[in-house]
Design a protein around this motif. Structure first.
Motif, PDB file in Angstrom:
ATOM      1  N   ASN A 394       0.825  -1.217   0.000  1.00 15.48           N
ATOM      2  CA  ASN A 394       0.000   0.000   0.000  1.00 15.48           C
ATOM      3  C   ASN A 394       0.853   1.259   0.000  1.00 15.48           C
ATOM      4  O   ASN A 394       0.486   2.267   0.608  1.00 15.48           O
ATOM      5  CB  ASN A 394      -0.926  -0.002   1.213  1.00 15.48           C
ATOM      6  CG  ASN A 394      -0.159  -0.200   2.511  1.00 15.48           C
ATOM      7  OD1 ASN A 394       1.070  -0.285   2.500  1.00 15.48           O
ATOM      8  ND2 ASN A 394      -0.881  -0.267   3.629  1.00 15.48           N
ATOM      9  N   ARG A 395       2.010   1.158  -0.693  1.00 17.34           N
ATOM     10  CA  ARG A 395       2.947   2.288  -0.820  1.00 17.34           C
ATOM     11  C   ARG A 395       3.521   2.714   0.540  1.00 17.34           C
ATOM     12  O   ARG A 395       3.962   3.846   0.707  1.00 17.34           O
ATOM     13  CB  ARG A 395       2.285   3.482  -1.513  1.00 17.34           C
ATOM     14  CG  ARG A 395       1.782   3.160  -2.901  1.00 17.34           C
ATOM     15  CD  ARG A 395       1.158   4.370  -3.572  1.00 17.34           C
ATOM     16  NE  ARG A 395       0.606   4.037  -4.858  1.00 17.34           N
ATOM     17  CZ  ARG A 395       1.313   4.010  -5.998  1.00 17.34           C
ATOM     18  NH1 ARG A 395       2.600   4.313  -5.961  1.00 17.34           N
ATOM     19  NH2 ARG A 395       0.741   3.701  -7.132  1.00 17.34           N
ATOM     20  N   SER A 396       3.494   1.825   1.510  1.00 14.69           N
ATOM     21  CA  SER A 396       4.062   2.129   2.825  1.00 14.69           C
ATOM     22  C   SER A 396       5.568   1.897   2.781  1.00 14.69           C
ATOM     23  O   SER A 396       6.078   1.176   1.922  1.00 14.69           O
ATOM     24  CB  SER A 396       3.424   1.240   3.894  1.00 14.69           C
ATOM     25  OG  SER A 396       3.770  -0.116   3.662  1.00 14.69           O
ATOM     26  N   PRO A 397       6.311   2.488   3.735  1.00 13.93           N
ATOM     27  CA  PRO A 397       7.770   2.308   3.734  1.00 13.93           C
ATOM     28  C   PRO A 397       8.219   0.965   4.310  1.00 13.93           C
ATOM     29  O   PRO A 397       9.409   0.771   4.549  1.00 13.93           O
ATOM     30  CB  PRO A 397       8.251   3.462   4.605  1.00 13.93           C
ATOM     31  CG  PRO A 397       7.124   3.713   5.556  1.00 13.93           C
ATOM     32  CD  PRO A 397       5.873   3.439   4.781  1.00 13.93           C
ATOM     33  N   CYS A 398       7.295   0.031   4.550  1.00 11.29           N
ATOM     34  CA  CYS A 398       7.667  -1.269   5.116  1.00 11.29           C
ATOM     35  C   CYS A 398       8.558  -2.029   4.129  1.00 11.29           C
ATOM     36  O   CYS A 398       8.268  -2.094   2.934  1.00 11.29           O
ATOM     37  CB  CYS A 398       6.420  -2.085   5.431  1.00 11.29           C
ATOM     38  SG  CYS A 398       5.349  -1.342   6.675  1.00 11.29           S
ATOM     39  N   ARG A 399       9.614  -2.593   4.644  1.00 15.11           N
ATOM     40  CA  ARG A 399      10.563  -3.353   3.827  1.00 15.11           C
ATOM     41  C   ARG A 399      10.308  -4.846   4.003  1.00 15.11           C
ATOM     42  O   ARG A 399      10.069  -5.317   5.119  1.00 15.11           O
ATOM     43  CB  ARG A 399      12.001  -3.024   4.232  1.00 15.11           C
ATOM     44  CG  ARG A 399      13.052  -3.695   3.367  1.00 15.11           C
ATOM     45  CD  ARG A 399      14.445  -3.404   3.917  1.00 15.11           C
ATOM     46  NE  ARG A 399      14.729  -1.979   3.914  1.00 15.11           N
ATOM     47  CZ  ARG A 399      15.240  -1.338   2.875  1.00 15.11           C
ATOM     48  NH1 ARG A 399      15.522  -1.995   1.759  1.00 15.11           N
ATOM     49  NH2 ARG A 399      15.474  -0.037   2.951  1.00 15.11           N
ATOM     50  N   ALA A 400      10.361  -5.593   2.896  1.00 14.92           N
ATOM     51  CA  ALA A 400      10.161  -7.037   2.927  1.00 14.92           C
ATOM     52  C   ALA A 400      11.364  -7.725   2.283  1.00 14.92           C
ATOM     53  O   ALA A 400      11.942  -7.211   1.319  1.00 14.92           O
ATOM     54  CB  ALA A 400       8.871  -7.435   2.218  1.00 14.92           C
ATOM     55  N   PHE A 401      11.739  -8.873   2.819  1.00 19.27           N
ATOM     56  CA  PHE A 401      12.862  -9.631   2.267  1.00 19.27           C
ATOM     57  C   PHE A 401      12.738 -11.089   2.715  1.00 19.27           C
ATOM     58  O   PHE A 401      11.845 -11.438   3.522  1.00 19.27           O
ATOM     59  CB  PHE A 401      14.203  -9.036   2.724  1.00 19.27           C
ATOM     60  CG  PHE A 401      14.302  -8.775   4.194  1.00 19.27           C
ATOM     61  CD1 PHE A 401      14.800  -9.735   5.069  1.00 19.27           C
ATOM     62  CD2 PHE A 401      13.905  -7.542   4.728  1.00 19.27           C
ATOM     63  CE1 PHE A 401      14.891  -9.490   6.424  1.00 19.27           C
ATOM     64  CE2 PHE A 401      13.987  -7.286   6.095  1.00 19.27           C
ATOM     65  CZ  PHE A 401      14.482  -8.275   6.938  1.00 19.27           C
ATOM     66  N   VAL A 402      13.595 -11.933   2.192  1.00 19.06           N
ATOM     67  CA  VAL A 402      13.569 -13.359   2.513  1.00 19.06           C
ATOM     68  C   VAL A 402      14.845 -13.729   3.258  1.00 19.06           C
ATOM     69  O   VAL A 402      15.916 -13.168   3.007  1.00 19.06           O
ATOM     70  CB  VAL A 402      13.432 -14.230   1.236  1.00 19.06           C
ATOM     71  CG1 VAL A 402      12.051 -14.109   0.643  1.00 19.06           C
ATOM     72  CG2 VAL A 402      14.490 -13.864   0.201  1.00 19.06           C
ATOM     73  N   VAL A 403      14.729 -14.685   4.174  1.00 20.18           N
ATOM     74  CA  VAL A 403      15.872 -15.189   4.934  1.00 20.18           C
ATOM     75  C   VAL A 403      15.696 -16.697   5.103  1.00 20.18           C
ATOM     76  O   VAL A 403      14.621 -17.255   4.829  1.00 20.18           O
ATOM     77  CB  VAL A 403      15.997 -14.518   6.325  1.00 20.18           C
ATOM     78  CG1 VAL A 403      16.297 -13.039   6.185  1.00 20.18           C
ATOM     79  CG2 VAL A 403      14.750 -14.758   7.156  1.00 20.18           C
ATOM     80  N   GLU A 404      16.767 -17.321   5.546  1.00 17.86           N
ATOM     81  CA  GLU A 404      16.732 -18.749   5.892  1.00 17.86           C
ATOM     82  C   GLU A 404      16.933 -18.881   7.390  1.00 17.86           C
ATOM     83  O   GLU A 404      17.920 -18.395   7.949  1.00 17.86           O
ATOM     84  CB  GLU A 404      17.828 -19.510   5.137  1.00 17.86           C
ATOM     85  CG  GLU A 404      17.948 -20.979   5.525  1.00 17.86           C
ATOM     86  CD  GLU A 404      18.905 -21.202   6.681  1.00 17.86           C
ATOM     87  OE1 GLU A 404      18.630 -22.099   7.514  1.00 17.86           O
ATOM     88  OE2 GLU A 404      19.922 -20.478   6.769  1.00 17.86           O
ATOM     89  N   LEU A 405      15.982 -19.520   8.062  1.00 23.46           N
ATOM     90  CA  LEU A 405      16.063 -19.757   9.493  1.00 23.46           C
ATOM     91  C   LEU A 405      15.726 -21.210   9.774  1.00 23.46           C
ATOM     92  O   LEU A 405      14.678 -21.699   9.328  1.00 23.46           O
ATOM     93  CB  LEU A 405      15.103 -18.843  10.261  1.00 23.46           C
ATOM     94  CG  LEU A 405      15.365 -17.324  10.190  1.00 23.46           C
ATOM     95  CD1 LEU A 405      14.258 -16.556  10.890  1.00 23.46           C
ATOM     96  CD2 LEU A 405      16.716 -16.975  10.777  1.00 23.46           C
ATOM     97  N   GLU A 406      16.615 -21.903  10.488  1.00 26.22           N
ATOM     98  CA  GLU A 406      16.414 -23.305  10.865  1.00 26.22           C
ATOM     99  C   GLU A 406      16.147 -24.192   9.654  1.00 26.22           C
ATOM    100  O   GLU A 406      15.345 -25.117   9.709  1.00 26.22           O
ATOM    101  CB  GLU A 406      15.278 -23.430  11.869  1.00 26.22           C
ATOM    102  CG  GLU A 406      15.505 -22.679  13.165  1.00 26.22           C
ATOM    103  CD  GLU A 406      14.364 -22.807  14.141  1.00 26.22           C
ATOM    104  OE1 GLU A 406      14.554 -23.416  15.208  1.00 26.22           O
ATOM    105  OE2 GLU A 406      13.269 -22.302  13.830  1.00 26.22           O
ATOM    106  N   GLY A 407      16.828 -23.876   8.539  1.00 25.89           N
ATOM    107  CA  GLY A 407      16.683 -24.690   7.341  1.00 25.89           C
ATOM    108  C   GLY A 407      15.375 -24.495   6.606  1.00 25.89           C
ATOM    109  O   GLY A 407      15.022 -25.324   5.740  1.00 25.89           O
TER     110      GLY A 407
END
Length: 568
Positions: A394-407
């Protein structure tokens, strides 16, 4: 049962994994042409398995052959296996117990030889297709001695940087440490789910970078000579290797041994043009390059994937990017692939032969977030749907990304307004929200000032390691608190105070012990040194030390020798 009467031609044979005895009854009576096969039972007794009447065979040479032996069986069930029989007449006959028939499958003509006799004529045996070596090599023999085995067990428990030095002890240790089996065993032996952290600085004496374990930081504070003079981004460990990236080079590194390969960036660093675009600068970005490290499970080699944005325009949502894939072992380069969606500036994450990026909803035709995947073995891109909570933009400044946790593959949404990190994990093909990290009140981990990445999970208590670039902290989900593990600003402040205290001590010592005519000279020198040193070096253009997760490993690639040309 076996000793009822005198019988010649008695011998042991293995049939379908069971011990059997063959009794040739032809010599017991002129009218007898029978073979008996007895099997050893689990109880310790013997039972009759087969009775083979040789008169059923048309060829008389089977009965007349002085020696008849059973050499094995064909099949999986012992009661239905076909029995292989050979004779001194150089014939091979197969007995089928189901149909009670005999069939000749091989007949070798008579060969006159000076060393062959009637008794030694059977030279036929069964074999199995296999790659097992007939004998051990000299290296295997040397490494199989009791001393070598004990040495191997000791070396498996030592840090990797010691093993690099121990290669020079003797040739036997060199062969042992470089052995592929030892390298594989060392990786499995030291595989630990607990995060291991080092600090990366500028190298000395010809090395590109230096590495200091975080546990040794209090005993050995890195000197200013090891501060980085360029921006550096480090990947998480991938099969014993890490990728260290600057704007112009990528370094495939083993932090434990110092092994490295340098790859020069094909695209020249440049300001990415475009209307309404400003180059984002945070601890996990390096110019307009997004680079990740993966592993080709089919070819067993590391792969570097670089994505470059040549042009962006957030108003028109148009962009132009390139993608380059480097194979670290064979040295091939693939640059014809294009991701199906534009990706954001966060580095990708690797998991089980696949690299994952989060898309950028500000570019392209889609206004929703999605995860872009790359199957490294097949070089094919795909799209993985995001959790609906993250997919909406919604055009918000929230950043999203992907990570690996516990496989597991995880998607993270950094909500600046709520001051929290929402972590979603793929479980059985479905997205489930596993953590909500409350960061309100922790100014060092403010989402408005820095990018905070969940780096790893401690297996024993479930605490989460957070990486904010200049700071590392351990988040306790139960107490919603953060324990500081590393603070770069605090480290530089302490080092600055120590340098100032050392300077004042030297100055007082000089004034107390030097002759009067030398005090002014000493004071001038000390003042010059004092003015040239930065007392409070908390601000630097680049992070002088960068944290990195690593694995204890001896992984490396063989050196490629350059071809030599004769000059005329």
């Amino acid at each position: 049962m076996v000793r009822e009467r005198e019988v010649s031609g008695l011998h042991l044979v293995e049939l379908a994994g069971q011990l059997c005895i063959l009794r040739d009854l032809r010599n017991a009576s002129r009218d007898c042409s029978m073979l008996e096969i007895w099997r050893l039972e689990d109880s310790g007794g013997w039972s009759l398995l087969h009775q083979i009447d040789l008169l059923r065979h048309v060829a008389r040479d089977l009965i007349e052959a002085p020696i008849v032996k059973v050499i094995g069986s064909i099949g999986n069930c012992i009661s239905k296996n076909k029995v292989v029989i050979v004779t001194s007449k150089r014939n091979v006959i197969v007995y089928d117990p189901v149909f009670d028939t005999l069939e000749t499958i091989l007949a070798i003509r008579e060969a006159h030889s000076s060393y062959q006799t009637e008794q030694s004529a059977i030279r036929i045996s069964l074999y199995q297709e296999t790659l097992v070596p007939v004998h051990k090599t000299e290296e295997e023999t040397a490494l199989s001695t009791p001393l070598s085995k004990a040495t191997r067990e000791i070396l498996l428990r030592l840090p990797g940087y010691y093993l690099v030095q121990f290669k020079t002890v003797c040739k036997q240790w060199l062969r042992l440490i470089q052995n592929k089996s030892f390298v594989r065993s060392y990786y499995l032996q030291n595989m630990d789910t607990r995060p291991k952290i080092m600090l990366v600085g500028k190298g000395t004496r010809g090395s590109c970078f230096s590495f200091v374990p975080l546990t040794n930081l209090l005993q050995r504070t890195p000197s200013r000579d090891t501060w980085l003079d360029t921006k550096l981004v480090c990947s998480k460990p991938c099969h014993g290797m890490n990728l260290l990236s600057t704007e112009r080079e990528d370094y495939l590194y083993n932090p434990c041994t110092g092994y490295r390969i340098v790859y020069h960036t094909r695209e020249q660093p440049r300001n990415c043009p475009g209307d309404g675009y400003t180059l984002e600068d945070h601890s996990f970005s390096v110019g307009n390059k997004i680079v990740g490290l993966g592993f080709n499970l089919l070819k067993q080699e590391h792969v570097i994937v670089e994505i470059f944005y040549r042009w962006k325009d957030f108003k028109s949502r148009r962009y132009f990017l390139t993608c380059t894939i480097y194979s670290c072992n064979i040295g091939s380069v693939e640059s014809s692939l294009i991701p199906p969606l534009p990706v954001n500036d966060m580095p990708p994450t690797y998991l089980e032969g696949v690299l994952y990026w989060m898309s950028d909803p500000r570019l392209g035709q889609s206004y929703e977030r999605a995860i872009v995947s790359l199957d490294i073995a097949t070089n094919t891109f795909g799209i993985v749907p995001c959790p609906s909570y993250i997919a909406k933009w919604n055009r918000s400044p929230c950043r999203a990304f992907v990570v690996e946790l516990e496989g597991k593959l995880c998607a993270v949404l950094a909500d600046q307004l709520a001051k929290e990190l929402n972590i979603w994990k793929v479980e059985n093909g479905r997205w489930e929200r596993t953590h909500i990290l409350q960061l309100e009140g922790w100014s060092s981990y403010s989402l408005g000032c820095a990018v905070v990445v969940p780096w790893a999970v401690y297996p024993k208590d479930g605490k989460i390691l957070l990486n904010a670039g200049r700071k590392l902290g351990i988040y306790d989900p139960a107490r919603q608190s953060i324990k500081s593990l590393y603070d770069l600003d605090e480290l530089l402040r302490i080092k600055s105070l120590y340098a100032r205290h050392h300077f004042l001590s030297e100055l007082l010592w000089c004034r107390a012990w030097k002759p009067p005519f030398e005090q002014n000279k000493v004071s001038d020198v000390c003042a010059t040194v004092h003015s040239s040193e930065e007392i409070n070096p908390s601000y630097t253009e680049f992070m002088p030390l960068v944290p990195i997760l690593y694995e204890e490993s001896l992984a490396s690639y063989p050196l490629v020798r350059k071809s030599r040309w004769l000059r005329r």
